[in-house]
Design a protein around this motif. Structure first.
Motif, PDB file in Angstrom:
ATOM      1  N   SER A  28       8.943  -3.535  -4.139  1.00 23.37           N
ATOM      2  CA  SER A  28       7.757  -2.242  -4.991  1.00 23.37           C
ATOM      3  C   SER A  28       6.913  -1.796  -4.180  1.00 23.37           C
ATOM      4  O   SER A  28       5.828  -1.940  -4.056  1.00 23.37           O
ATOM      5  CB  SER A  28       7.045  -3.159  -6.292  1.00 23.37           C
ATOM      6  N   PHE A  29       7.474  -0.665  -3.663  1.00 23.45           N
ATOM      7  CA  PHE A  29       6.640   0.198  -2.642  1.00 23.45           C
ATOM      8  C   PHE A  29       5.099   0.440  -2.994  1.00 23.45           C
ATOM      9  O   PHE A  29       4.511   0.201  -2.035  1.00 23.45           O
ATOM     10  CB  PHE A  29       7.425   1.379  -2.152  1.00 23.45           C
ATOM     11  N   MET A  34       0.423  -0.454   3.231  1.00 28.15           N
ATOM     12  CA  MET A  34       1.423   0.122   4.242  1.00 28.15           C
ATOM     13  C   MET A  34       0.462   0.275   5.648  1.00 28.15           C
ATOM     14  O   MET A  34      -0.343   0.911   5.491  1.00 28.15           O
ATOM     15  CB  MET A  34       2.175   1.186   3.994  1.00 28.15           C
ATOM     16  N   GLY A  35       1.347  -0.129   6.853  1.00 20.68           N
ATOM     17  CA  GLY A  35       0.492   0.165   8.090  1.00 20.68           C
ATOM     18  C   GLY A  35       1.407   0.681   9.162  1.00 20.68           C
ATOM     19  O   GLY A  35       2.834   0.349   9.068  1.00 20.68           O
ATOM     20  N   THR A  74       7.026   8.375  -4.373  1.00 24.86           N
ATOM     21  CA  THR A  74       8.224   8.837  -4.948  1.00 24.86           C
ATOM     22  C   THR A  74       9.474   8.721  -3.847  1.00 24.86           C
ATOM     23  O   THR A  74      10.479   8.739  -4.339  1.00 24.86           O
ATOM     24  CB  THR A  74       8.089  10.163  -5.535  1.00 24.86           C
ATOM     25  N   LYS A  75       9.059   8.637  -2.687  1.00 23.86           N
ATOM     26  CA  LYS A  75      10.271   8.667  -1.669  1.00 23.86           C
ATOM     27  C   LYS A  75      10.181   7.163  -1.143  1.00 23.86           C
ATOM     28  O   LYS A  75      10.942   7.084  -0.165  1.00 23.86           O
ATOM     29  CB  LYS A  75      10.029   9.665  -0.737  1.00 23.86           C
ATOM     30  N   ASN A  76       9.465   6.321  -1.240  1.00 21.31           N
ATOM     31  CA  ASN A  76       9.119   5.085  -0.645  1.00 21.31           C
ATOM     32  C   ASN A  76       8.973   4.972   0.617  1.00 21.31           C
ATOM     33  O   ASN A  76       9.660   4.504   1.293  1.00 21.31           O
ATOM     34  CB  ASN A  76      10.326   3.982  -1.163  1.00 21.31           C
ATOM     35  N   THR A  77       8.067   6.311   1.148  1.00 18.21           N
ATOM     36  CA  THR A  77       8.118   6.492   2.587  1.00 18.21           C
ATOM     37  C   THR A  77       6.422   6.668   2.938  1.00 18.21           C
ATOM     38  O   THR A  77       5.561   7.072   2.344  1.00 18.21           O
ATOM     39  CB  THR A  77       8.616   7.638   2.743  1.00 18.21           C
ATOM     40  N   ASN A  96       4.615  -1.624   8.698  1.00 13.41           N
ATOM     41  CA  ASN A  96       4.457  -2.910   8.085  1.00 13.41           C
ATOM     42  C   ASN A  96       4.232  -2.606   6.728  1.00 13.41           C
ATOM     43  O   ASN A  96       3.454  -1.715   6.123  1.00 13.41           O
ATOM     44  CB  ASN A  96       3.207  -3.516   8.754  1.00 13.41           C
ATOM     45  N   ALA A  97       4.591  -3.455   5.829  1.00 11.70           N
ATOM     46  CA  ALA A  97       4.285  -3.534   4.252  1.00 11.70           C
ATOM     47  C   ALA A  97       3.764  -4.790   4.001  1.00 11.70           C
ATOM     48  O   ALA A  97       4.064  -6.107   4.550  1.00 11.70           O
ATOM     49  CB  ALA A  97       5.698  -3.397   3.786  1.00 11.70           C
ATOM     50  N   ASP A  98       2.522  -5.116   3.297  1.00 11.16           N
ATOM     51  CA  ASP A  98       1.723  -6.198   3.314  1.00 11.16           C
ATOM     52  C   ASP A  98       1.297  -6.242   1.739  1.00 11.16           C
ATOM     53  O   ASP A  98       0.760  -5.193   1.146  1.00 11.16           O
ATOM     54  CB  ASP A  98       0.392  -6.190   4.309  1.00 11.16           C
TER      55      ASP A  98
END
Length: 119
Positions: A28-29, A34-35, A74-77, A96-98
């Protein structure tokens, strides 16, 4: 399965610019901080910039005023715009996703993309 795929690295001259992208899937972006982190040869991995789910940003002192982190839910970016690059920015850059959920920490890494600043 969570995947973070970085792109946009390469060779650039001092003073040049690069834009890194990290496309995320399987999570679930919008709920994640995000890092961007980097690791130079012989050095420890260090944080470069982070952006929270709410859009708050933080930067390492060494990149303030030169790098900009942004996200497009919207683009998970997540992006890292790098300007006025210096030789000291040469490193492998990791996405990184945290996220902390109740008593658990969800943390994921991409495979990294090489950035080389050299004339």
């Amino acid at each position: 399965q969570v995947q973070l795929v970085e792109s946009g690295g390469g060779l650039v001259q001092p003073g040049g610019s690069l834009r890194l992208s990290c496309a995320a899937s399987g999570l679930s972006f919008s709920r994640y901080t995000m890092g961007w982190y980097r690791q130079a040869p012989g050095k420890q991995r260090e944080v470069v910039a982070t952006i929270t789910a709410g859009g708050s940003t933080n930067y390492a002192d060494s990149v303030k005023g030169r790098f900009t982190i942004s996200r497009d839910n919207t683009k998970n970016t997540v992006y890292l715009q790098m300007d006025s690059l210096k030789s000291g920015d040469t490193a492998v850059y990791y996405c990184n996703a945290d996220r902390i959920v109740i008593a658990s920490r969800l943390n994921y890494w991409g495979q990294g993309t090489q950035v080389t600043v050299s004339s």
